[in-house]
Design a protein around this motif. Structure first.
Motif, short mmCIF file in Angstrom:
data_model
loop_
_atom_site.label_atom_id
_atom_site.label_comp_id
_atom_site.label_asym_id
_atom_site.label_seq_id
_atom_site.Cartn_x
_atom_site.Cartn_y
_atom_site.Cartn_z
N ILE A 171 10.14 -4.17 27.16
CA ILE A 171 9.24 -5.07 26.24
C ILE A 171 7.91 -4.62 26.33
N TYR B 215 4.96 -6.45 13.87
CA TYR B 215 6.20 -7.05 13.50
C TYR B 215 7.63 -6.08 13.54
N ASP C 144 8.07 -3.78 15.19
CA ASP C 144 8.35 -3.36 16.48
C ASP C 144 9.32 -4.54 17.13
N SER C 145 8.91 -5.72 16.70
CA SER C 145 9.49 -6.63 17.13
C SER C 145 11.05 -6.79 16.68
N ASN D 37 14.77 -6.62 18.74
CA ASN D 37 15.60 -7.70 18.74
C ASN D 37 16.87 -6.74 18.48
#
Length: 73
Positions: free
Chosen positions: A36, A42, A44-45, A49
């Protein structure tokens, strides 16, 4: 003539050990956890996920495989 109606028999049970099957190494491997990053956008998130979901599915498959082996032995 012998009368056996008053004879009492007692059944004794002995525990039997069943040898366990060794589990394959790939099922005993640690589940991988995606790195992480400290900072991410955004998009990348969203990618993170997806990676985490894939890691969770892999772990779930390992557990299912172990349960299947244990149920069959």
């Amino acid at each position: 003539m012998l009368l056996t109606g008053c004879v009492r028999t007692q059944t004794e049970y002995e525990a039997v050990k069943i040898p366990s099957l060794p589990l394959p190494e790939n099922l005993l491997a640690d589940c991988r956890i995606p790195d992480i990053p400290d900072e991410m956008a955004y998009a990348d998130s969203v990618v993170l996920n997806l990676l985490m979901q894939g890691a969770l599915e892999d772990c779930t498959n390992q557990i299912r495989a172990i349960k299947k082996i244990e149920a069959n032995s």
